[in-house]
Design an enzyme around this catalytic site. Sequence first.
Site, PDB file in Angstrom:
ATOM      1  N   ASP A 151       0.628  -1.424   0.592  1.00 29.74           N
ATOM      2  CA  ASP A 151       0.127  -0.386  -0.338  1.00 29.74           C
ATOM      3  C   ASP A 151       0.976   1.373   0.098  1.00 29.74           C
ATOM      4  OD1 ASP A 151       0.648   0.226   2.427  1.00 29.74           O
ATOM      5  OD2 ASP A 151      -0.702  -0.174   3.322  1.00 29.74           O
ATOM      6  N   HIS A 152       2.283   1.408   0.204  1.00 29.73           N
ATOM      7  CA  HIS A 152       2.759   2.375   0.512  1.00 29.73           C
ATOM      8  C   HIS A 152       3.796   2.922  -0.365  1.00 29.73           C
ATOM      9  CE1 HIS A 152       2.126   2.309   4.642  1.00 29.73           C
ATOM     10  NE2 HIS A 152       3.107   3.868   5.157  1.00 29.73           N
ATOM     11  N   ASP A 208       3.134  -0.818  11.390  1.00 19.45           N
ATOM     12  CA  ASP A 208       2.561   0.982  10.714  1.00 19.45           C
ATOM     13  C   ASP A 208       2.041   1.182  12.276  1.00 19.45           C
ATOM     14  OD1 ASP A 208       2.455   1.956   8.393  1.00 19.45           O
ATOM     15  OD2 ASP A 208       0.794   3.106  10.513  1.00 19.45           O
ATOM     16  N   ARG A 267      -2.254  12.196   9.899  1.00 23.64           N
ATOM     17  CA  ARG A 267      -0.727  13.250  10.475  1.00 23.64           C
ATOM     18  C   ARG A 267      -0.826  14.471   9.548  1.00 23.64           C
ATOM     19  NH1 ARG A 267       2.825   7.993  11.553  1.00 23.64           N
ATOM     20  NH2 ARG A 267       1.806   8.443  12.982  1.00 23.64           N
ATOM     21  N   SER A 274       5.459   8.105  12.684  1.00 21.01           N
ATOM     22  CA  SER A 274       5.163   6.296  12.009  1.00 21.01           C
ATOM     23  C   SER A 274       6.140   5.064  13.006  1.00 21.01           C
ATOM     24  CB  SER A 274       6.233   6.394  10.704  1.00 21.01           C
ATOM     25  OG  SER A 274       6.159   5.157   9.642  1.00 21.01           O
ATOM     26  N   ARG A 306       8.027   4.014  11.787  1.00 22.11           N
ATOM     27  CA  ARG A 306       9.293   2.932  10.753  1.00 22.11           C
ATOM     28  C   ARG A 306      10.755   2.840  11.468  1.00 22.11           C
ATOM     29  NH1 ARG A 306       9.228   8.377   7.913  1.00 22.11           N
ATOM     30  NH2 ARG A 306       7.030   7.833   7.807  1.00 22.11           N
TER      31      ARG A 306
END
Length: 784
Positions: free
Chosen positions: A131-132, A196, A478, A673, A675
């Site tokens: 999806d990213h 995520d 965000r 995030s 990440r």
Amino acid sequence: AHAYEPLTARGLKGLVLGDGARRLHVSAALSAKASVAMSRFEAGSAVNYEKLLNNISIVRKRLNRPLTLSEKIVYGHLDDPVGQEIARGRTYLRLRPDRVAMQDATAQMAMLQFISSGLPRVAVPSTIHCDHLIEAQIGGAQDLQRAKEVNQEVYNFLATAAAKYGVGFWKPGSGIIHQIILENYAYPGVMLIGTDSHTPNGGGLGAICIGVGGADAVDVMAGIPWELKCPNVIGVKLTGSLSGWTSPKDVILKVAGILTVKGGTGAIVEYHGPGVDSISCTGMATICNMGAEIGATTSVFPYNHRMKTYLEKTGRKEIAELADEYKECLVPDSGCHYDQLIELNLSELKPHINGPFTPDLAHPVSEVGATAQKNGWPLDIKVGLIGSCTNSSYEDMGRAASLAKQALDRGLKCKAQFTVTPGSEQIRATIERDGYAKILRDVGGVVLANACGPCIGQWDRRDVKKGEKNTIVTSFNRNFTARNDANPATHAFVTSPEIVTALAIAGTLNFNPETDYLTDSKGEKFKLVAPTGDELPSRDFDPGEDTYQHPPTEGGSVRVDVNPQSNRLQLLEPFLKWDGKDLEDLQVLIKVKGKCTTDHISAAGPWLKFRGHLDNISNNLLIGAVNIDNDAVNKIKNQLTGEYGGVPDVARFYKANGVQWVVVGDENYGEGSSREHAALEPRHLGGRAIIVKSFARIHETNLKKQGLLPLTFSDPRDYDKIRPDDKISIVGLKSFTPGKPLAAVLKHSDGSSESIVLNHTFNETQIEWFQAGSALNRMKQLQK
């Protein structure tokens, strides 16, 4: 538990979910020979409500008090409910989550780490969701096709790695990870971890869904108990009911204004009270999703009839029936205690809009125009964007379409550009079938791919130049500086899809749809009527295109290719273990001023293409952080040469010359995030410690996992003592112990020095990670 065979009634006193099972059918549930028939079924995860109830009973007797809902689900997944020490905000819990979900940007590094572990197959059901990596340019179909071509190497890696290691694979175009989870995998009482930060979306279906870094996901996939500091519980009691222009999004916008971006750190936010029943299941998911913006571990709602209806509409009627039987496990105990309690009367709540530049700057929509004028924020809206993982439900699209239809009926279209991002292929297909998509296009909208797109910076925006001051309004979650379009001058505001639609039609922030008038094509004044929309489609959802790849039963023969010459994928080399000595004379790489999110530490947008190549993506290390020495971005002094350069360039120079370094930061360092690249990059380029006033939860854990030392000032004023040209020694590591602070000696360039105290939150297991060089190194040690 892996199971294909039918389950007995006793074994089924809960349910069985398959990796990728979009529809689960339990026939003759709870009968003597209950059978399970599933589509897309592989290794099933048996989640047993009877076991959940048993664990809850054990813990309740031990603690001798009523339990909150979040405590029930979390403690119900304890590895050792009898012996586990439990103290909110203090002890570390060892948990057994039911499943793992990874989006494609984070899955690359997670799967690379899993490959490095040497394990043959995942131990719990896991999925990857593409999806990213889909950039918004023209429209859904064209953008998806381009993404498949540009990202072919990465998609092939993920698809083959998924097949080899027993992971379900949702192809590009399937939709956003959190919507796929809500439609297929979340259910009341499940514990799911996702790579995520917006994984908490599943709390709208009564699940405990927690965002983590890839190394945490590897632990769970490896069958190792997963650690989480025992969360505090913040209660939000809802009374009254939503109506008119007020939407579920306004609940979390208001809560964000109350708690701020760090107010939920270390806590689960638990919504309860009579007002809950006025919110749809997908609306509850919206609220939980954006709870990530207040730093919360996750958010959750109690099981109710709105969830039951959603389960039934998404083909999971039998799960709803089982949840009804075990509802005691899925609601809070009467008289349970919350560490903090917030009360909101939904009948009095007004539509809100938050921003710019931070998601906790809350304004009623009725006041934002005047506030913008006062602060010099651009009033003209350039783009309105609806959708995303936060707000792309059938109900959201229907309410937005009801407003678009009113404008069209009066001869109007949007004055601002307008984009629509469906959350999943199922939503896209259903809104196309039911006419919502056409209405939204007719009013001026462009329907983008079922992907994250502009929400995460995957937006090829060309209507303004970089540095041009402008305003956009979104239904995203965000809105940090430059997040959506890489333009630091873009003023991004977060609100509900219906308010975005109304403001896009009006074209200005200085418009309150509850009171203000528009002028139609005939010059007549009119007011928009409050939006309406069906909670769920009257007909079943249209599932759209089948985009799921089922892994083979035996994947050992599948080959996973990583080209050594690739600039997008790179196999990992283990980090060096600790040498047993104190860390002497660490150079200060950068002393960061103010807000430093994971976007600042490891930017997304165009950098997403390097998420599987640690060395290449490390070229974005801290390029968005503000250097306190000169108020510049990506411009720091190389203390060895005296010259100024970019942060990653100086870090590489230090590493090449054998100089280890430290980053100094401010409050809530690493918010945003999940990440883990923001932790991998400093470790890869020679960093050893990050010293700040406070950390965001996920980032602090990610740093520990990679063998770094996340430390906090015992006295926050000590931040001011550190000079950019200091050398810092961290001492006391030979007696590194849980609960015992470390010391740092600051050596100034004028020859003076001073000592400060640094706190940490390491437990014994995490100290072993540091000593081994990383959590992955420690996992390998334990396999020998």
